[in-house]
Design a protein around this motif. Structure first.
Motif, PDB file in Angstrom:
ATOM      1  N   GLY A  26     -41.122   7.802 -10.395  1.00 25.13           N
ATOM      2  CA  GLY A  26     -42.516   7.873  -9.998  1.00 25.13           C
ATOM      3  C   GLY A  26     -43.259   6.581 -10.260  1.00 25.13           C
ATOM      4  N   PRO A  27     -44.567   6.611 -10.073  1.00 23.85           N
ATOM      5  CA  PRO A  27     -45.379   5.410 -10.302  1.00 23.85           C
ATOM      6  C   PRO A  27     -45.365   5.018 -11.770  1.00 23.85           C
ATOM      7  N   ARG A  28     -45.612   3.779 -12.045  1.00 23.90           N
ATOM      8  CA  ARG A  28     -45.652   3.313 -13.420  1.00 23.90           C
ATOM      9  C   ARG A  28     -46.792   3.963 -14.182  1.00 23.90           C
ATOM     10  N   HIS A  29     -46.529   4.294 -15.412  1.00 21.85           N
ATOM     11  CA  HIS A  29     -47.537   4.840 -16.307  1.00 21.85           C
ATOM     12  C   HIS A  29     -47.957   3.779 -17.316  1.00 21.85           C
ATOM     13  N   VAL A  30     -49.249   3.711 -17.574  1.00 20.44           N
ATOM     14  CA  VAL A  30     -49.747   2.957 -18.718  1.00 20.44           C
ATOM     15  C   VAL A  30     -49.446   3.776 -19.962  1.00 20.44           C
TER      16      VAL A  30
END
Length: 296
Positions: free
Chosen positions: A2-6
């Protein structure tokens, strides 16, 4: 992936060196048992929620439970029942932090944080995977029961414990990231390369992804080799300092480096790990460093 997480930075070094807290056993979880401690932790994690909002990226808030396992917690007066309580409460606590800005976040998840049974900087020799699974399973079960979205173990120094944590997470139905640390030569403290460690865990207990943490980008780069193992790295949490683990252990002051320089030093790793989805910091980093990594 999935998208990158902070995600966050070096929680314990932030608390000790920037906020003046004494953390016996290098443990931050006892702060959840006081109003003052909860207020400080909430302030700490809110900074990373703010970074995620500005970066228009989802946030992964990981519980302050790196030392919430039996060996370390017993020395702080926590028995098995108290550990189960604190690990569950840590998940609920972070969901509350995220909920305060839910309308501004593009996504939020809470993950349960696991640490090694022993020293995160040195290997004491091979760990039996089945013993490691039995040891870490209760903490992972607490996270699962509390509704954590995943678990992460950081600063592992050898393969056997990684296999055990991966198996235990599967047992309780949690996605898991297995995090190894490396020395200045890019190898695990027991001399294993990252490629060898990842291949060994994947061969018998494939986790959702792997992480590298608690090392400066230059250290990780020294161990870089081509290969499919790089596609299995889903998380990166680097140190601000170029010092070795031994030097960091002996340091009496914080080496916070330079946030902009750290982000620049890390860029080759971000480019090398095509499936990176979790990006934050480790020892010596704080919200300034993570903001620089995300360009906000």
């Amino acid at each position: 992936m999935g998208p990158r997480h902070v995600t966050d930075g070096g929680l314990e070094t932030d608390l000790i060196y920037l906020r003046g807290f004494d953390l016996p056993e290098f443990a931050s979880f006892p702060l959840l048992d006081s109003d003052e401690g909860r207020a400080v932790l909430a302030d700490y994690f809110r900074a990373y929620v703010d970074i995620a909002v500005r970066a228009e990226a989802p946030v992964l808030l990981e519980t302050p439970t790196w030392r919430a396992n039996p060996d370390h917690a017993a020395r702080l007066g926590y028995d098995a029942a108290a550990l189960d309580r604190i690990n569950r409460e840590s998940v609920a606590f972070l969901y509350e932090v995220a909920a305060a800005r839910a309308d501004e976040l593009v996504g939020a998840e809470v993950g349960g944080m696991v640490g090694p049974r022993g020293d995160g900087y040195a290997s004491a020799g091979p760990v039996d995977p089945e013993s490691a699974a039995e040891y870490h399973r209760p903490q992972l079960a607490s996270f699962a029961a509390a509704g954590a979205g995943r678990a992460t173990v950081l600063t592992l120094t050898e393969v056997g414990e990684g296999i055990g944590v991966s198996r235990a997470a599967a047992d309780v139905g949690l996605d898991v990231g297995i995090g190894f640390t490396v020395e200045t030569d890019g190898r695990l403290p027991d001399g294993t390369t990252l490629a060898e460690a990842i291949e060994a865990v994947d061969a018998v207990a494939r986790p959702n992804y792997f992480l590298v943490n608690c090392a400066h980008p230059s250290h990780v780069l020294r161990g870089m080799r081509d290969g499919a193992w790089k596609d299995r790295i889903g998380g990166l949490r680097v140190n601000a300092s170029t010092m070795s683990h031994a030097e960091l252990d002996a340091a009496e002051t914080l080496d916070g480096g330079d946030p902009a320089q750290l982000a620049a030093d890390q860029r080759p790793l971000v480019e090398a790990f095509a499936n990176l989805e979790v990006l934050g910091g480790c020892c010596g980093t704080d919200a300034r460093h993570v903001a620089a990594m995300w360009g906000v």
